[in-house]
Scaffold this active site. Structure first.
Site, short mmCIF file in Angstrom:
data_model
loop_
_atom_site.label_atom_id
_atom_site.label_comp_id
_atom_site.label_asym_id
_atom_site.label_seq_id
_atom_site.Cartn_x
_atom_site.Cartn_y
_atom_site.Cartn_z
N HIS A 1 0.32 -1.89 6.58
CA HIS A 1 1.55 -2.20 6.78
C HIS A 1 1.71 -2.72 8.13
O HIS A 1 2.44 -3.75 8.26
CB HIS A 1 2.53 -0.86 6.65
CG HIS A 1 3.97 -0.99 6.77
ND1 HIS A 1 5.08 -1.00 6.17
CD2 HIS A 1 4.67 -1.14 8.18
CE1 HIS A 1 6.19 -1.08 6.76
NE2 HIS A 1 5.80 -1.01 8.03
N GLU A 2 1.45 -1.95 8.91
CA GLU A 2 1.46 -2.45 10.58
C GLU A 2 0.63 -3.77 10.63
O GLU A 2 1.28 -4.77 11.54
CB GLU A 2 0.85 -1.31 11.31
CG GLU A 2 1.63 0.04 11.36
CD GLU A 2 3.24 -0.13 11.67
OE1 GLU A 2 3.71 -1.14 12.03
OE2 GLU A 2 3.74 0.68 10.89
N HIS B 1 2.67 -6.71 9.59
CA HIS B 1 3.88 -6.96 10.41
C HIS B 1 3.38 -8.21 11.18
O HIS B 1 4.42 -8.96 11.69
CB HIS B 1 4.31 -5.73 11.22
CG HIS B 1 5.35 -5.19 10.65
ND1 HIS B 1 6.69 -5.49 10.19
CD2 HIS B 1 5.48 -3.58 10.39
CE1 HIS B 1 7.11 -4.48 9.57
NE2 HIS B 1 6.69 -3.24 10.04
N GLU C 1 10.39 -5.11 6.74
CA GLU C 1 9.69 -3.88 6.29
C GLU C 1 9.11 -3.94 5.01
O GLU C 1 8.22 -3.32 4.45
CB GLU C 1 10.69 -2.79 6.50
CG GLU C 1 10.77 -2.38 7.91
CD GLU C 1 9.70 -2.11 9.04
OE1 GLU C 1 8.82 -1.39 8.38
OE2 GLU C 1 9.91 -2.21 9.98
N ASP D 1 5.31 -3.21 3.88
CA ASP D 1 4.90 -2.32 2.70
C ASP D 1 4.13 -2.87 1.57
O ASP D 1 3.20 -2.18 1.13
CB ASP D 1 6.32 -1.89 2.02
CG ASP D 1 7.20 -0.77 2.96
OD1 ASP D 1 6.40 -0.14 3.90
OD2 ASP D 1 8.30 -0.42 2.56
#
Length: 453
Positions: A324-325, A328, A383, A387
């Site tokens: 997830h990070e 980003h 987000e 995800d």
């Protein structure tokens, strides 16, 4: 909500000895409403495109745009400096600053009350029980909170907020027989970075120049796992906290901490971006900072998110969070380059295709409803990209590679689920949460994350 807010303001102002609190509250709310009405919504396209928001101008130009404030005098005082009129600054909301200047020009005495109210709103939770009870009444209305935080928990929360790294040192000494754990998580991070690198190479909609820049960004990405070394030396921890604390003056301690942190913050002007640790090791969180191209999975190196015995659960837990990070770095704010500078590294054609694909995700989430309220696909886009990207990387790429390298995991006794199913259960468990309907309503309006379930 507005009625509860007005009641909170009146009550706090009265408790602090303001005369005619009802009238003053009415004036302050009128000013706040004007400010709200000139604010661009967070999911407006204008706020989504950082490159159009980023305006580098001189102090002289700012003075022309917003003449109601003496900018040089104000900034000189904040930064204890003597800036030239040609000092360059970045304004992220030129229109807003201009309109604020107009409002200030046409507003007189209420400005003082407004500024004092902002201080009261920020600090009154640190006063006596009566103040905390008044704030709790407001919280009950806003998000349905029924019980106030007990004092022991409140003190721990505040100690963690103001002495995060010092508490982190205690946490590390107690929990971190960590060297082996950090190495295992670093290996997991490398696996997922490798999975993302392969994924980038396979994308059919991204051209070669953009792929090259995207892979370079991934290679440069700093991933901080575990804790900073200075936490093992008490004298270095002491240097983090250069302010007075006295067990008899709780409120003053809070003010001293805030002032000290402002001083540290102000000192960073004209310095290179500081790429050191942002969160203490016990924070149950993870982040990616686009302007540093840096990610950090914090206090999540423990069950249920991480347990070296269960690879499938790890890939669904901490693995999906790491994915997830990393994702980003390539979401709708992904216009920062490998060094964390705001620089468009996408070709126009690839970025256009990215935006088209992002619209699918906006539509997908727009169709979810919670308590008959629609999710806002645009507000939550970044987000949601992270995800879905994180889960894909963890499941399709990293976990399948682990199975190829190590062979399939043995079934767990008396459990009917396969390890692939367990990976998804672990992912779902990351998000397990109970909320009251008021809290979800507020979340749908203001949070960049879609509701958990």
């Amino acid at each position: 909500i507005l009625a509860a807010y007005k009641a909170l303001m009146e009550r706090l102002l009265s408790m602090l000895g303001a005369h005619n609190a009802t009238q003053k509250s009415k004036e302050i709310i009128e000013l706040e409403t004007q400010l709200a009405n000139i604010t661009v919504s967070e999911y407006d396209d204008q706020r989504k495109d950082i490159s159009t928001m980023y305006n580098r101008i001189t102090l002289r130009q700012l003075q022309r745009i917003a003449p109601s404030l003496h900018w040089k005098r104000l900034l000189d005082r904040i930064f204890h400096d003597n800036f030239s009129e040609d000092e360059e600054i970045v304004v992220l909301a030129t229109d807003y600053i201009q309109k604020v200047s107009d409002i200030i020009k046409n507003t007189s005495k209420v400005l003082h009350n407004y500024m004092l109210w902002r201080i009261v709103a920020a600090l009154s939770e640190h006063l006596s029980t009566a103040f905390r009870s008044t704030i709790h009444e407001f919280s009950r209305e806003i998000d349905g909170t029924e019980q106030q935080l007990e004092l022991g928990r409140l003190c721990l929360t505040q100690a963690n907020k103001h002495f995060g790294m010092a508490l982190g040192a205690l946490f590390v000494k107690k929990h971190f027989s960590l060297e082996s754990k950090v190495k295992q998580v670093q290996k997991l991070v490398e696996d997922i970075k490798h999975a993302l690198d392969l994924r980038l190479q396979e994308l059919d909609w991204m051209d070669e120049a953009t792929k090259e820049a995207a892979r370079a960004k991934l290679k440069h990405m700093m991933v901080m796992t575990g804790y900073p070394d200075f936490l093992l030396k008490d004298e270095l921890i002491d240097q983090e906290y250069g302010f007075d604390v006295n067990k008899k003056t709780y409120f003053k301690n809070i003010l001293n901490s805030i002032k000290f942190n402002i001083k540290l913050s102000v000192r960073k002007i004209h310095e290179e971006v500081d790429k050191t640790w942002l969160l203490p090791p016990q924070a149950l969180n993870a982040y990616y900072l686009p302007n540093k191209n840096q990610m950090f999975p914090a206090g999540i190196l423990q069950p249920t998110l991480y347990n070296p015995e269960f690879p499938s659960l790890n890939y669904g837990g901490i693995g999906a969070i790491i994915g997830h990070e990393l994702t980003h770095g390539y979401d709708d704010w992904g216009q920062y380059d490998r060094y964390g500078n705001l620089k468009q590294w996408w070709t126009q054609e690839s970025y256009r295709k990215f935006q088209k694909k992002a619209e699918c995700i906006v539509k997908l989430y727009d169709n979810f409803t919670v308590y008959n309220q629609k999710v806002n696909g645009r507000l939550t886009l970044g987000e949601n990209i992270a995800d879905m990207g994180g889960l894909k990387l963890s499941y399709y790429q990293a976990y399948q590679k682990w199975v190829r390298d190590n062979g399939p995991e043995r079934p767990l006794p008396k459990l009917k689920y396969t390890h692939e199913q367990l990976l998804f259960i672990a992912f779902a468990q990351n998000w397990c949460m109970k909320r009251r309907s008021q809290s979800i309503y507020l979340q749908l309006l203001t949070d960049k994350h879609a509701p958990e379930h």
